[in-house]
Design an enzyme around this catalytic site. Sequence first.
Site, short mmCIF file in Angstrom:
data_model
loop_
_atom_site.label_atom_id
_atom_site.label_comp_id
_atom_site.label_asym_id
_atom_site.label_seq_id
_atom_site.Cartn_x
_atom_site.Cartn_y
_atom_site.Cartn_z
N ASP A 195 0.84 -1.20 0.00
CA ASP A 195 0.00 0.00 0.00
C ASP A 195 0.87 1.26 0.00
O ASP A 195 2.07 1.21 0.33
CB ASP A 195 -0.89 -0.04 1.25
CG ASP A 195 -2.21 0.66 1.04
OD1 ASP A 195 -2.31 1.50 0.12
OD2 ASP A 195 -3.16 0.39 1.80
N ASP A 197 -10.82 2.24 -3.10
CA ASP A 197 -11.32 1.96 -1.76
C ASP A 197 -12.84 1.96 -1.73
O ASP A 197 -13.44 1.57 -0.74
CB ASP A 197 -10.81 3.02 -0.77
CG ASP A 197 -9.41 2.68 -0.27
OD1 ASP A 197 -8.96 1.54 -0.49
OD2 ASP A 197 -8.77 3.56 0.32
C1 GLA Z 1 -5.76 1.91 2.27
C2 GLA Z 1 -6.16 0.78 1.35
C3 GLA Z 1 -7.22 -0.06 2.02
C4 GLA Z 1 -6.68 -0.60 3.32
C5 GLA Z 1 -6.23 0.56 4.20
C6 GLA Z 1 -5.53 0.06 5.45
O1 GLA Z 1 -6.79 2.82 2.41
O2 GLA Z 1 -6.60 1.28 0.12
O3 GLA Z 1 -7.61 -1.12 1.18
O4 GLA Z 1 -5.64 -1.48 3.08
O5 GLA Z 1 -5.33 1.42 3.52
O6 GLA Z 1 -5.11 1.08 6.25
#
Ligand code: GLA
Length: 700
Positions: free
Chosen positions: A454, A522
């Site tokens: 990420d 997301d």
């Molecule tokens: C980001 C990612 C999510 C998740 C969060 C965790 O927002 O896009 O899918 O993994 O971080 O903190």
Amino acid sequence: MLILENNGVFILETENTHYVMAVDCTGVLGHEHWGRKCADVNDYKSTYTSWDKNSNHSARDYGKTEYIPYGGTCYRTPALVVTYADKCREAQLLYKDFEVTFENEDTFLLEIILEDKHYGLEASLFYRLREGTDVIERFVKLRNKSENVITLNKVASGEFNLPSLRPYSSTNFNGSWAAEFYREDTAVKNGVLTYENRKGGSNHTHNPVFILSQNATEDEGDVFFGALAWSGNYKVEIARDFTGRTRAVIGINDFDFSYTLKPGEEFDAPSVYCGYTKGFSEMSNQMNAYAVEHILPKSFNKASLPVLYNSWEATFFDVSCEGQQKLAELAADIGCELFVMDDGWFGERKDDWAGLGDWYVNKVKFPNGLKPLIDKVKSLGMRFGLWFEPEMVNPDSDLFRTHPEWAYHYDTRDADLLRHQLVLNLTKPEVQEFVFRVMDDMLCEYDISYIKWDMNRAYSQTGGENLENPQELWYRHVKAVYEIADRLKEKHPGLQLECCASGGGRVDYGALSHFDMVWTSDNTDPIDRLEIQHGFSLLYPIKCMRAWVTDTNRRSRPRDFDYRFNVTMQGSLSIGGNLLKYNEEELELHRRYIALYKEIRETVQFGRLYRLADFENDHLYANQYVKDNQSVLFLCKSVNTFFNEKFYHVRLKGLDGLARYTVKYDNKEENYGGDYLMNVGLGFEMGGTLESKIIVLEKE
Ligand code: GLA
């Protein structure tokens, strides 16, 4: 596939197109044609006329060039800007030589070498052609063959000239976090249209691509496209000048960029994959197939992706060994093949204020390490994956307390936090080593076959005090990410990498050259996803599009699980809801859909995609996938009203006209000929409320 050279005229022939360049009478490499083929290639020649029209419009203004540097009497958006040691800021690239390499039985590489003789700068323009496609890979290499330093101020990966003088329509995205890939078409009438990013990653707003079309629908009209393989700051400049010519220049952003090319050094600008197709559908399908075959990391490019379970929306930071084990039991029971534990498992990570950088297992949440969880996951027949955000650090972490100087910062400024975190200076070798080591250590200690990598914030205070030329920082950071990903894959050949940046903030062909798939957004609301997935499907491979069935907005915008699965099964199906809260009926629904997905996933992940609705049937998304003897049609109504009931007639595509098909939907089976399905179509009554259908067709 053919490369011809005839007295300085270069003709690249792909399946259906010609791309032609010619050295003009001044030695500049001119652009002559990109588009449909001409039968007699002997007609191609340099069309440059060397008369200046008047003292304000030089001959250069009227010519088309292949890779023009800033300099001389050419003032348009340049592809290259340099500063020489004697402060001369104009480059003059003239044709020197060419070479064709036969890389393998279906790949040719053309290198055209241009040089600025006086200053010893060489620019090689590369064109890679592959059998069976119209996609051409272009890239540029600069070489300093002088004794002096040359500063590169801008290095685009390509300049593209379009044939028609009528205005083109430019397609890109107008998105934001959780609303990526919202398609926007803009008429390019005059001036310069710029899509760019200055945040470090590639970003959620626009995308490093150009799509320029005229009168285009899914199947008709001219479509020219280029997609940059770069996950950092980029710039796409599309200009229509006073002569009516449209050009696109695409590459690394020159904003806050420069690169010091020392004597003997080389600089590689990232590849751009470009093509000309009839209609958008052909563009998408050519890039989809090309990416699977030639761009994605080789380890899993031809393998279908597993159905995964991800814990994020179920537990957020509140992970524990027992809680994850319980989720894993249900995930395996409904048919998941991979269990990914998301954020929360490391350091003092109770929320997003602390812990990033401390990549050791939290002892309270996992008193005996991750082994009991991984053993459980494996005993259930699934593989195990883990979340990292390796480029980041929270000020509240052991890492930051030990190495505050590892974060990008200016000593004279207060730290500007986003999501309570800072970005690590990945241009420092010791930081690169740390990032590699923390993930490598976990991979060595535990049986982990998947990492979700990420990256959740834009960079700032990119001082780069460690670098001789701090303006190289943006470029070097991206390179470091790629190198670490490659090293991990090399050392752990079974490892799959998912690229995430707060959802789809790093979706580009640079990432997809090193990561196996991406987290698309997301936003897992299925209605919003229809639009997001449509945009994604224009240029990116369907199999790489991770999509989760979750509980998002189940109360505020009710969508039943049928609808959620319908949308999600159009990509790489994943599950992200809190299974512990589901009743038996809901779990059974999950079982049924996951089982169905396994029957159709080869078709979805590797088939041709036809976006059938083409917005002619309002409020209906109708996407059809076709591979071998199977086809799957997904229908999703996108409005919610009791009154807008419609009878839709959906004409299918890509079937065998003479074959018979068994058509399965709504628990019934019908039988039609391919021609009937394509010419007459399937009729469906669909209520105003958000209805959806999955129709599977099997060729008899
Ligand atoms: C980001 C990612 C999510 C998740 C969060 C965790 O927002 O896009 O899918 O993994 O971080 O903190």
